[in-house]
Motif scaffolding. Structure first.
Motif, PDB file in Angstrom:
ATOM      1  N   ARG A 115       5.243  14.002 -18.030  1.00 36.64           N
ATOM      2  CA  ARG A 115       4.889  13.458 -16.720  1.00 36.64           C
ATOM      3  C   ARG A 115       4.097  14.497 -15.942  1.00 36.64           C
ATOM      4  O   ARG A 115       4.569  15.064 -14.964  1.00 36.64           O
ATOM      5  CB  ARG A 115       6.166  13.075 -15.982  1.00 36.64           C
ATOM      6  N   SER A 116       2.890  14.746 -16.388  1.00 34.40           N
ATOM      7  CA  SER A 116       2.049  15.749 -15.745  1.00 34.40           C
ATOM      8  C   SER A 116       0.704  15.193 -15.354  1.00 34.40           C
ATOM      9  O   SER A 116      -0.226  15.942 -15.072  1.00 34.40           O
ATOM     10  CB  SER A 116       1.832  16.928 -16.698  1.00 34.40           C
ATOM     11  N   TYR A 141       0.843  -1.195   0.000  1.00 35.33           N
ATOM     12  CA  TYR A 141       0.000   0.000   0.000  1.00 35.33           C
ATOM     13  C   TYR A 141       0.875   1.242   0.000  1.00 35.33           C
ATOM     14  O   TYR A 141       0.655   2.175  -0.742  1.00 35.33           O
ATOM     15  CB  TYR A 141      -0.884  -0.026   1.247  1.00 35.33           C
ATOM     16  N   ARG A 142       1.908   1.188   0.820  1.00 31.93           N
ATOM     17  CA  ARG A 142       2.792   2.337   0.931  1.00 31.93           C
ATOM     18  C   ARG A 142       3.479   2.646  -0.396  1.00 31.93           C
ATOM     19  O   ARG A 142       3.546   3.781  -0.831  1.00 31.93           O
ATOM     20  CB  ARG A 142       3.850   2.035   1.993  1.00 31.93           C
ATOM     21  N   SER A 143       3.996   1.619  -1.047  1.00 33.21           N
ATOM     22  CA  SER A 143       4.671   1.840  -2.325  1.00 33.21           C
ATOM     23  C   SER A 143       3.661   2.273  -3.377  1.00 33.21           C
ATOM     24  O   SER A 143       3.969   3.061  -4.263  1.00 33.21           O
ATOM     25  CB  SER A 143       5.413   0.580  -2.769  1.00 33.21           C
ATOM     26  N   THR A 144       2.456   1.760  -3.263  1.00 32.33           N
ATOM     27  CA  THR A 144       1.420   2.164  -4.213  1.00 32.33           C
ATOM     28  C   THR A 144       1.094   3.630  -4.033  1.00 32.33           C
ATOM     29  O   THR A 144       0.962   4.372  -4.999  1.00 32.33           O
ATOM     30  CB  THR A 144       0.139   1.331  -3.999  1.00 32.33           C
ATOM     31  N   ILE A 145       1.015   4.051  -2.787  1.00 31.38           N
ATOM     32  CA  ILE A 145       0.671   5.440  -2.517  1.00 31.38           C
ATOM     33  C   ILE A 145       1.780   6.371  -2.990  1.00 31.38           C
ATOM     34  O   ILE A 145       1.521   7.392  -3.611  1.00 31.38           O
ATOM     35  CB  ILE A 145       0.392   5.639  -1.007  1.00 31.38           C
ATOM     36  N   SER A 146       3.019   5.993  -2.729  1.00 26.75           N
ATOM     37  CA  SER A 146       4.110   6.866  -3.178  1.00 26.75           C
ATOM     38  C   SER A 146       4.166   6.882  -4.697  1.00 26.75           C
ATOM     39  O   SER A 146       4.529   7.883  -5.305  1.00 26.75           O
ATOM     40  CB  SER A 146       5.453   6.426  -2.585  1.00 26.75           C
ATOM     41  N   GLU A 147       3.785   5.792  -5.302  1.00 23.89           N
ATOM     42  CA  GLU A 147       3.721   5.731  -6.765  1.00 23.89           C
ATOM     43  C   GLU A 147       2.610   6.646  -7.251  1.00 23.89           C
ATOM     44  O   GLU A 147       2.739   7.354  -8.234  1.00 23.89           O
ATOM     45  CB  GLU A 147       3.434   4.274  -7.188  1.00 23.89           C
ATOM     46  N   MET A 148       1.546   6.643  -6.517  1.00 21.66           N
ATOM     47  CA  MET A 148       0.380   7.440  -6.866  1.00 21.66           C
ATOM     48  C   MET A 148       0.687   8.931  -6.792  1.00 21.66           C
ATOM     49  O   MET A 148       0.173   9.732  -7.560  1.00 21.66           O
ATOM     50  CB  MET A 148      -0.740   7.086  -5.877  1.00 21.66           C
ATOM     51  N   LYS A 149       1.555   9.292  -5.847  1.00 18.78           N
ATOM     52  CA  LYS A 149       1.845  10.712  -5.655  1.00 18.78           C
ATOM     53  C   LYS A 149       2.792  11.252  -6.708  1.00 18.78           C
ATOM     54  O   LYS A 149       2.898  12.449  -6.899  1.00 18.78           O
ATOM     55  CB  LYS A 149       2.416  10.921  -4.256  1.00 18.78           C
ATOM     56  N   LYS A 150       3.490  10.365  -7.363  1.00 18.82           N
ATOM     57  CA  LYS A 150       4.394  10.783  -8.431  1.00 18.82           C
ATOM     58  C   LYS A 150       3.578  11.178  -9.652  1.00 18.82           C
ATOM     59  O   LYS A 150       2.576  10.545  -9.951  1.00 18.82           O
ATOM     60  CB  LYS A 150       5.311   9.620  -8.818  1.00 18.82           C
ATOM     61  N   PRO A 151       4.034  12.191 -10.379  1.00 20.80           N
ATOM     62  CA  PRO A 151       3.333  12.503 -11.626  1.00 20.80           C
ATOM     63  C   PRO A 151       3.511  11.356 -12.610  1.00 20.80           C
ATOM     64  O   PRO A 151       4.603  10.817 -12.745  1.00 20.80           O
ATOM     65  CB  PRO A 151       4.025  13.772 -12.133  1.00 20.80           C
TER      66      PRO A 151
END
Ligand SMILES: [Zn+2]
Length: 89
Positions: free
Chosen positions: A47-48, A28-38
């Protein structure tokens, strides 16, 4: 006055209770940090792309909107998760 970097106990997983296992939380954590990346826009290639809401992605540059995964535009992550889940069963 400098902005001090506080060590927060409540990270991206703060919203999750203890009913989730460690591995799930890690994912979940890696998914969330992935999600926060453009993310990369499929239309203009920049990458916008930011998540507008669950499953809805929008490009800040060209305004292109598209449906995708809940946390990442592509569902590759879900496939990987499914695969590893199948392996453990
Ligand atoms: Zn775009």
């Amino acid at each position: 006055m400098g902005k001090k970097r506080r060590t927060k106990k409540v990270g991206p997983t703060g919203g999750l209770g203890v009913r989730y296992g460690v591995s799930v939380r890690k994912r979940y954590r890696s998914t969330i940090s992935e999600m926060k990346k453009p993310q990369t826009c499929p239309q203009c290639g920049l990458r916008s792309v930011k998540r507008e809401s669950v499953g809805i992605w929008a490009c800040r540059k060209c305004g292109f909107k598209f449906a995708g995964g809940a946390y990442v535009p592509s569902t590759n992550l879900g496939v990987t998760a499914k695969r590893s889940a199948a392996r453990s069963t």
